[in-house]
Design a protein around this motif. Structure first.
Motif, PDB file in Angstrom:
ATOM      1  N   ARG A 186     -83.775 -71.530 -62.226  1.00  0.00           N
ATOM      2  CA  ARG A 186     -85.089 -70.859 -61.946  1.00  0.00           C
ATOM      3  C   ARG A 186     -86.190 -71.939 -62.183  1.00  0.00           C
ATOM      4  N   GLN A 187     -86.056 -72.339 -63.529  1.00  0.00           N
ATOM      5  CA  GLN A 187     -87.132 -73.211 -63.864  1.00  0.00           C
ATOM      6  C   GLN A 187     -87.169 -74.483 -62.943  1.00  0.00           C
ATOM      7  N   ALA A 188     -86.169 -75.026 -62.424  1.00  0.00           N
ATOM      8  CA  ALA A 188     -86.031 -76.259 -61.650  1.00  0.00           C
ATOM      9  C   ALA A 188     -86.789 -75.827 -60.397  1.00  0.00           C
ATOM     10  N   ILE A 189     -86.541 -74.547 -59.817  1.00  0.00           N
ATOM     11  CA  ILE A 189     -87.372 -74.273 -58.769  1.00  0.00           C
ATOM     12  C   ILE A 189     -88.840 -74.015 -59.006  1.00  0.00           C
ATOM     13  N   GLN A 190     -89.217 -73.502 -60.026  1.00  0.00           N
ATOM     14  CA  GLN A 190     -90.490 -73.046 -60.385  1.00  0.00           C
ATOM     15  C   GLN A 190     -91.365 -74.665 -60.742  1.00  0.00           C
ATOM     16  N   ALA A 191     -90.626 -75.645 -61.553  1.00  0.00           N
ATOM     17  CA  ALA A 191     -91.330 -76.708 -61.759  1.00  0.00           C
ATOM     18  C   ALA A 191     -91.426 -77.638 -60.674  1.00  0.00           C
ATOM     19  N   THR A 192     -90.582 -77.613 -59.574  1.00  0.00           N
ATOM     20  CA  THR A 192     -90.626 -78.197 -58.463  1.00  0.00           C
ATOM     21  C   THR A 192     -92.055 -77.673 -57.761  1.00  0.00           C
ATOM     22  N   ALA A 193     -91.906 -76.430 -57.575  1.00  0.00           N
ATOM     23  CA  ALA A 193     -93.310 -75.766 -56.858  1.00  0.00           C
ATOM     24  C   ALA A 193     -94.377 -76.034 -57.598  1.00  0.00           C
ATOM     25  N   GLY A 194     -94.402 -75.984 -58.831  1.00  0.00           N
ATOM     26  CA  GLY A 194     -95.956 -76.353 -59.466  1.00  0.00           C
ATOM     27  C   GLY A 194     -96.296 -77.739 -59.419  1.00  0.00           C
ATOM     28  N   ALA A 321     -98.649 -74.914 -63.193  1.00  0.00           N
ATOM     29  CA  ALA A 321     -97.479 -74.503 -63.803  1.00  0.00           C
ATOM     30  C   ALA A 321     -97.595 -73.060 -64.020  1.00  0.00           C
ATOM     31  N   ALA A 322     -98.798 -72.658 -64.469  1.00  0.00           N
ATOM     32  CA  ALA A 322     -99.116 -71.036 -64.405  1.00  0.00           C
ATOM     33  C   ALA A 322     -98.803 -70.330 -63.056  1.00  0.00           C
ATOM     34  N   LEU A 323     -99.167 -70.940 -61.959  1.00  0.00           N
ATOM     35  CA  LEU A 323     -99.128 -70.264 -60.675  1.00  0.00           C
ATOM     36  C   LEU A 323     -97.420 -70.156 -60.700  1.00  0.00           C
ATOM     37  N   ALA A 324     -96.819 -71.308 -60.933  1.00  0.00           N
ATOM     38  CA  ALA A 324     -95.305 -71.313 -60.642  1.00  0.00           C
ATOM     39  C   ALA A 324     -94.423 -70.164 -61.206  1.00  0.00           C
ATOM     40  N   VAL A 325     -95.039 -69.986 -62.680  1.00  0.00           N
ATOM     41  CA  VAL A 325     -94.134 -69.149 -63.391  1.00  0.00           C
ATOM     42  C   VAL A 325     -94.678 -67.629 -63.266  1.00  0.00           C
ATOM     43  N   ILE A 326     -95.646 -67.329 -62.688  1.00  0.00           N
ATOM     44  CA  ILE A 326     -96.136 -66.238 -62.080  1.00  0.00           C
ATOM     45  C   ILE A 326     -95.789 -65.731 -60.735  1.00  0.00           C
ATOM     46  N   LEU A 327     -95.597 -66.541 -59.957  1.00  0.00           N
ATOM     47  CA  LEU A 327     -95.293 -66.247 -58.546  1.00  0.00           C
ATOM     48  C   LEU A 327     -94.121 -66.442 -58.145  1.00  0.00           C
ATOM     49  N   VAL A 328     -93.385 -67.669 -58.852  1.00  0.00           N
ATOM     50  CA  VAL A 328     -91.974 -68.013 -58.215  1.00  0.00           C
ATOM     51  C   VAL A 328     -90.742 -67.766 -59.231  1.00  0.00           C
ATOM     52  N   LEU A 329     -90.037 -66.856 -58.939  1.00  0.00           N
ATOM     53  CA  LEU A 329     -88.835 -66.342 -59.761  1.00  0.00           C
ATOM     54  C   LEU A 329     -89.296 -66.041 -61.092  1.00  0.00           C
ATOM     55  N   PRO A 330     -90.084 -65.449 -61.514  1.00  0.00           N
ATOM     56  CA  PRO A 330     -90.632 -65.264 -62.972  1.00  0.00           C
ATOM     57  C   PRO A 330     -89.520 -64.820 -63.789  1.00  0.00           C
ATOM     58  N   VAL A 331     -89.288 -65.411 -65.096  1.00  0.00           N
ATOM     59  CA  VAL A 331     -88.658 -65.007 -65.978  1.00  0.00           C
ATOM     60  C   VAL A 331     -89.709 -64.505 -67.273  1.00  0.00           C
ATOM     61  N   THR A 332     -89.338 -63.165 -67.445  1.00  0.00           N
ATOM     62  CA  THR A 332     -90.410 -62.550 -68.342  1.00  0.00           C
ATOM     63  C   THR A 332     -90.111 -62.754 -69.850  1.00  0.00           C
ATOM     64  N   THR A 333     -91.272 -62.718 -70.539  1.00  0.00           N
ATOM     65  CA  THR A 333     -91.042 -62.942 -72.089  1.00  0.00           C
ATOM     66  C   THR A 333     -90.267 -61.912 -72.558  1.00  0.00           C
ATOM     67  N   HIS A 334     -90.459 -60.773 -72.402  1.00  0.00           N
ATOM     68  CA  HIS A 334     -89.601 -59.715 -73.088  1.00  0.00           C
ATOM     69  C   HIS A 334     -87.917 -59.835 -72.971  1.00  0.00           C
ATOM     70  N   THR A 335     -87.583 -60.305 -71.641  1.00  0.00           N
ATOM     71  CA  THR A 335     -86.197 -60.613 -71.381  1.00  0.00           C
ATOM     72  C   THR A 335     -85.581 -61.706 -72.217  1.00  0.00           C
ATOM     73  N   THR A 336     -86.639 -62.842 -72.251  1.00  0.00           N
ATOM     74  CA  THR A 336     -86.057 -64.212 -72.825  1.00  0.00           C
ATOM     75  C   THR A 336     -85.973 -63.659 -74.487  1.00  0.00           C
ATOM     76  N   THR A 337     -87.134 -62.976 -74.992  1.00  0.00           N
ATOM     77  CA  THR A 337     -87.021 -62.809 -76.275  1.00  0.00           C
ATOM     78  C   THR A 337     -86.004 -61.861 -76.909  1.00  0.00           C
ATOM     79  N   ASP A 338     -85.809 -60.940 -76.002  1.00  0.00           N
ATOM     80  CA  ASP A 338     -84.864 -59.987 -76.646  1.00  0.00           C
ATOM     81  C   ASP A 338     -83.345 -60.732 -76.727  1.00  0.00           C
ATOM     82  N   ALA A 339     -83.066 -61.714 -75.493  1.00  0.00           N
ATOM     83  CA  ALA A 339     -81.728 -62.264 -75.585  1.00  0.00           C
ATOM     84  C   ALA A 339     -81.506 -63.357 -76.692  1.00  0.00           C
ATOM     85  N   TRP A 340     -82.598 -63.940 -77.001  1.00  0.00           N
ATOM     86  CA  TRP A 340     -82.574 -64.856 -78.483  1.00  0.00           C
ATOM     87  C   TRP A 340     -82.327 -63.963 -79.514  1.00  0.00           C
TER      88      TRP A 340
END
Length: 492
Positions: A186-194, A321-340
């Protein structure tokens, strides 16, 4: 910010040695390029190669670090060839740059080595734009990169390999998944779009310095996982760049590229990059910005207008970068934080079990290794929670809850460290009550990681005279207290 950067704990002076060795290695690489007769362009290319080799290679073992360092030119030189060969073919150059960006981020799925090689590939293409490299310069650039990597390796693995005296670093594995469920995909796609957005808008802002915007987007994605982490990192990048430009107006512009003073300040900037990277991204970006300004001074093109352009391009990159993480396959802070957090809690249980086994007389139990893993996981938790505790976060309830979770996890870590310290004492004896206390810790962790709504707190324990029991009781209390903030709905 000053306190976090310069008064933060530095156990074993690892950050200090990391930064001092970088100055020695990069300075040696640049000197070697100069003695070999390379031009300023060659010396800059070689210096950057040495910087990346010393900064981004983070394999767990010295052997792994050496292998990754040896692989850097295998990845970097073909990219450098493509960048120089496409110098006069704008469309092909831009599409190739975006492909390198996406591949560099996607490579993180293979851990620290993939990350290092991805960064080196991207920065090799970037420096070719920075220096306007052409095919005719390639032989010199190849030689400069090879010589600088050899010099950096000689310093890192020969002259000053302090890692040989340290336990192997524990690097948490990236979150698993397949397809678009894998964060790196997902990040690879986001980074490319951004980066695509930054490239197009950056060229509208400046036809010569557009690559600054792409570089800003790229580095904002480095070491981030969630939408919140990326947004906070973008803010810190812009802030660090702004402060660095202000400092450049006072320091770099008046120097006019004077070689002796510039060389000293470049060494200070390199030290600042390496010393502050682990504790303050803002200060690291300040050092990076000032270093770039000093290099432009050496190249004879530095002026206040160029600094204003750098700030504008950095803003474009942060926006991309901001537009990419908001609009393109976003990974939420809650999901990531809970996993760690879940991984950290499971590690707490593993630490407890290893320590109890050691106290029971097991020679094979190694709780110290688990403690090192726990510290790494808690570092990831802090990075993931950073957007929630940021001063600009307007949701006060979530901010208070995130701070409470961090405080209780720190309590868990403190009790674990105390328990492991007791277990390391050969005179420490096994207490029959340890088994019951460890069972209660296991039950509490299972409740927190298994999704149960509540964690049953144990009955009040009498004051423990045995140090190991005292730490276990403290751990029980912290785990019971964690239930409330972890089970509160994320929107509350």
């Amino acid at each position: 910010m000053l306190k976090r950067a310069f008064v933060a704990p530095d156990p074993g002076r690892v950050r200090l040695r990391f930064a001092a060795r970088a100055v020695l290695g990069i300075g040696g690489a640049v000197l070697a390029c100069g003695l070999a007769g390379h031009s300023l362009v060659g010396a800059v290319t070689g210096g950057l190669a040495a910087l990346l080799a010393l900064f981004t290679v983070t394999d767990a073992t010295v052997r792994g670090q050496a292998v990754t360092t040896a692989l850097l030119p295998v990845v970097g030189l073909p990219v450098l060839t493509a960048a120089a060969g496409l110098h006069d073919h704008a469309l092909a150059r831009d599409l190739t740059f975006l492909a390198v960006t996406g591949a560099g981020v996607y490579a993180r799925r293979w851990g620290p080595r993939g990350h290092s090689l991805g960064v080196f590939a991207f920065m090799t293409f970037f420096v070719a734009q920075f220096l306007h490299a052409t095919p005719g310069q390639l032989p010199e650039l190849y030689a400069a990169v090879a010589l600088s990597l050899l010099t950096a390796a000689a310093v890192r693995f020969g002259l000053w390999c302090y890692e040989r005296r340290l336990p192997p670093a524990t690097v948490p594995a990236p979150p698993v998944g397949t397809g678009l469920a894998r964060v790196t995909t997902r990040q690879a796609i986001q980074a490319t779009a951004g980066a695509g957005f930054a490239l197009v808008v950056g060229q509208l802002v400046s036809g010569q310095r557009w690559y600054w915007a792409v570089g800003a987007t790229w580095w904002i994605f480095v070491n981030t996982t969630s939408r919140g982490e990326t947004l906070v990192r973008g803010f810190r990048r812009v802030l660090g760049t702004l402060i660095g430009i202000g400092l450049g107006l006072l320091v770099a512009v008046p120097l006019h590229g004077a070689a002796p003073a510039t060389a000293v300040l470049l060494a200070v900037c390199v030290f600042g990059i390496f010393y502050t990277a682990a504790v303050s991204y803002t200060w690291m970006m300040l050092s990076v910005t000032l270093l770039a300004e000093l290099l432009y001074g050496l190249l004879g093109v530095l002026n206040p207008g160029l600094l204003a352009l750098r700030l504008a391009e950095t803003g474009v990159g942060a926006l991309g970068a901001a537009l990419a993480v908001i609009l393109v396959l976003p990974v939420t802070t809650h999901t990531t934080t809970d996993a760690w957090i879940q991984r950290a809690l499971r590690c707490v249980h593993a630490c407890t079990a290893e320590a109890a086994a050691r106290l029971a007389g097991s020679e094979s139990a190694d709780p110290a290794r688990r403690v090192a893993e726990l510290e790494q996981l808690l570092g990831r938790v802090r990075l993931s929670v950073a957007p929630l505790v940021h001063p600009l976060n307007p949701v006060l309830g979530r901010k208070r809850r995130a701070r409470r979770v961090l405080a209780l996890l720190d309590d868990c870590a403190r009790e674990i460290r105390g328990l492991v310290s007791v277990a390391a004492d050969p005179e420490a004896s096994h207490d029959a009550r340890l088994a019951a206390a460890c069972w209660r810790v296991e039950a509490a962790v299972e409740a927190l990681t298994g999704g149960r709504a509540t964690v049953t707190a144990s009955a009040p324990q009498p004051l423990a005279t045995d140090p190991a029991l005292a730490h276990l009781h403290g751990l029980e209390r912290a785990l019971a207290d964690l239930a409330t903030p972890l089970r509160t709905p994320s929107g509350a």
